[in-house]
Motif scaffolding. Structure first.
Motif, PDB file in Angstrom:
ATOM      1  N   ALA A   1      17.154 -50.496  24.120  1.00 14.77           N
ATOM      2  CA  ALA A   1      16.656 -49.126  24.069  1.00 14.77           C
ATOM      3  C   ALA A   1      17.127 -48.336  25.278  1.00 14.77           C
ATOM      4  O   ALA A   1      17.489 -47.166  25.185  1.00 14.77           O
TER       5      ALA A   1
ATOM      6  N   SER B   1      19.501 -44.873  25.154  1.00 14.70           N
ATOM      7  CA  SER B   1      19.029 -43.611  25.710  1.00 14.70           C
ATOM      8  C   SER B   1      19.881 -43.144  26.868  1.00 14.70           C
ATOM      9  O   SER B   1      20.112 -41.951  27.039  1.00 14.70           O
TER      10      SER B   1
ATOM     11  N   GLN C   1      17.007 -41.693  17.059  1.00 17.49           N
ATOM     12  CA  GLN C   1      16.312 -41.701  18.327  1.00 17.49           C
ATOM     13  C   GLN C   1      16.286 -40.295  18.907  1.00 17.49           C
ATOM     14  O   GLN C   1      17.104 -39.437  18.575  1.00 17.49           O
TER      15      GLN C   1
ATOM     16  N   VAL D   1      11.659 -42.346  25.209  1.00 17.96           N
ATOM     17  CA  VAL D   1      12.633 -42.309  24.121  1.00 17.96           C
ATOM     18  C   VAL D   1      11.961 -42.829  22.855  1.00 17.96           C
ATOM     19  O   VAL D   1      11.351 -43.904  22.865  1.00 17.96           O
TER      20      VAL D   1
ATOM     21  N   SER E   1      12.393 -44.253  19.117  1.00 19.28           N
ATOM     22  CA  SER E   1      13.422 -44.917  18.317  1.00 19.28           C
ATOM     23  C   SER E   1      12.781 -45.669  17.160  1.00 19.28           C
ATOM     24  O   SER E   1      11.662 -46.172  17.278  1.00 19.28           O
ATOM     25  N   ASN E   2      13.490 -45.762  16.030  1.00 25.04           N
ATOM     26  CA  ASN E   2      13.029 -46.566  14.894  1.00 25.04           C
ATOM     27  C   ASN E   2      13.832 -47.852  14.762  1.00 25.04           C
ATOM     28  O   ASN E   2      13.922 -48.441  13.690  1.00 25.04           O
ATOM     29  N   SER E   3      14.413 -48.306  15.863  1.00 22.92           N
ATOM     30  CA  SER E   3      15.250 -49.505  15.835  1.00 22.92           C
ATOM     31  C   SER E   3      14.505 -50.730  15.343  1.00 22.92           C
ATOM     32  O   SER E   3      15.100 -51.661  14.795  1.00 22.92           O
TER      33      SER E   3
ATOM     34  N   PRO F   1       8.630 -46.318  14.221  1.00 23.53           N
ATOM     35  CA  PRO F   1       8.939 -45.532  15.423  1.00 23.53           C
ATOM     36  C   PRO F   1       8.188 -46.068  16.639  1.00 23.53           C
ATOM     37  O   PRO F   1       6.991 -46.339  16.580  1.00 23.53           O
TER      38      PRO F   1
END
Length: 303
Positions: A8, A12, A145, A165, A167-169, A173
């Protein structure tokens, strides 16, 4: 630190690298190659006879949409960022398929930079992209993101940034930390530390050529289907080498790099909150050190 969090931070921080760029269309094309090297089995750290290589081409472009600078030097800047990276891997003599043979990362994003008081800047960004192993491309391969980073410039050559940040990694989310650090020196020999991208020491041979010693950290990510589950896997690559840079005019540079892989590993996790907080029982798969080379063109055209 969990490798998920590190990923992450990597994503970012990339959005901040041109936070103080001039009002210009900038971009780069880089081709790099890692030859076949031995797979090191994670459960017992044995170097096996299985081998994998890594061939990749990268393209990145930033286009300013509007830039306003007042009499005090305060800036307000909107810009588009887009990029695509394709990698192809050859995997030899494995009993079962462990790693992808192709990966595609393609992303488009918008960022806004504005000056705040006392050498502070605010960088807001949002992006969406496809991160796929190209076996089955669907909605699960789409990752997004966005974030807000506060950047403090302590000196003209020293800056630090931090912020949340989104993110939906990992399927849902999540808010993760974003970090940025940049330090440069001037003179005949120039040092540059840019977290987490890497560090460099450059010697100016003449106005047409710089000779650099570089250490770089980067990688790729892809959504994969494994045992009926959506996983997020990717290669992390730490390299070191010598990099002559040729100045082909005022706005174009050619970089040639030759060196070694200090570390090359493959990280894979289920896209779930449980996986995020769960410690792994064994190390990640990795590969033995080997030769590394790349060729890159970079440009910065006034807009």
């Amino acid at each position: 630190m969990k490798k998920q969090v590190l990923c992450a931070i990597l994503f970012s921080s990339l959005a901040t690298l041109t936070a103080h760029a001039q009002n210009a269309v900038s971009g780069q094309v880089i081709v790099d190659y890692v030859p076949l090297s031995n797979y090191i089995r994670p459960e017992d750290s044995v170097k096996t006879g299985s081998k994998s290589d890594f061939k990749r081409i990268q393209f990145n472009l930033e286009i300013p949409l509007s830039t306003k600078v007042d009499s005090l030097g305060n800036i307000k800047r909107w810009s588009w960022k887009m990029g695509a990276t394709y990698a192809k891997m050859q995997n030899r003599d494995y009993e079962q398929q462990l790693f992808p043979t192709e990966m595609l990362n393609a992303e488009i994003g918008l960022q806004y930079l504005t000056s705040l008081k006392k050498n502070w800047s605010l960088l807001t960004f949002a992006s969406v992209g496809i991160y796929s192993d190209l076996v089955k491309v669907n909605g699960k391969d789409v990752l997004g993101q966005g974030g807000v980073l506060f950047i403090k410039r302590f000196k003209p050559n020293l800056a630090f940034g931090f912020g949340p940040v989104l993110s939906n990694s990992f399927g849902v989310p999540m808010i993760l930390p974003g970090l940025y650090f940049d330090w440069k020196t001037n003179g005949k020999v120039k040092f540059n530390v840019n977290f987490p991208q890497g560090l460099a020491a450059a010697y100016q041979v003449n106005k047409f050529m710089d000779l650099r010693a570089v250490v770089n950290l980067d990688g790729m990510t892809a959504e994969r289907e494994k045992n009926g589950k959506s996983t997020l896997g990717g290669f992390m690559l730490l390299t070191a080498g010598l990099q002559p840079q040729f100045n082909l005019g005022k706005n174009l540079k050619l970089q040639l790099t030759g060196g070694s892989t200090l570390a090359r590993m493959y990280v894979e996790n289920d896209r779930s909150l449980k996986s995020f907080f769960k410690d792994k029982k064994q190390a990640d798969p990795r590969f033995s050190p080997t030769f590394y080379t790349s060729v890159g063109f970079k440009w910065n055209m006034p807009y």
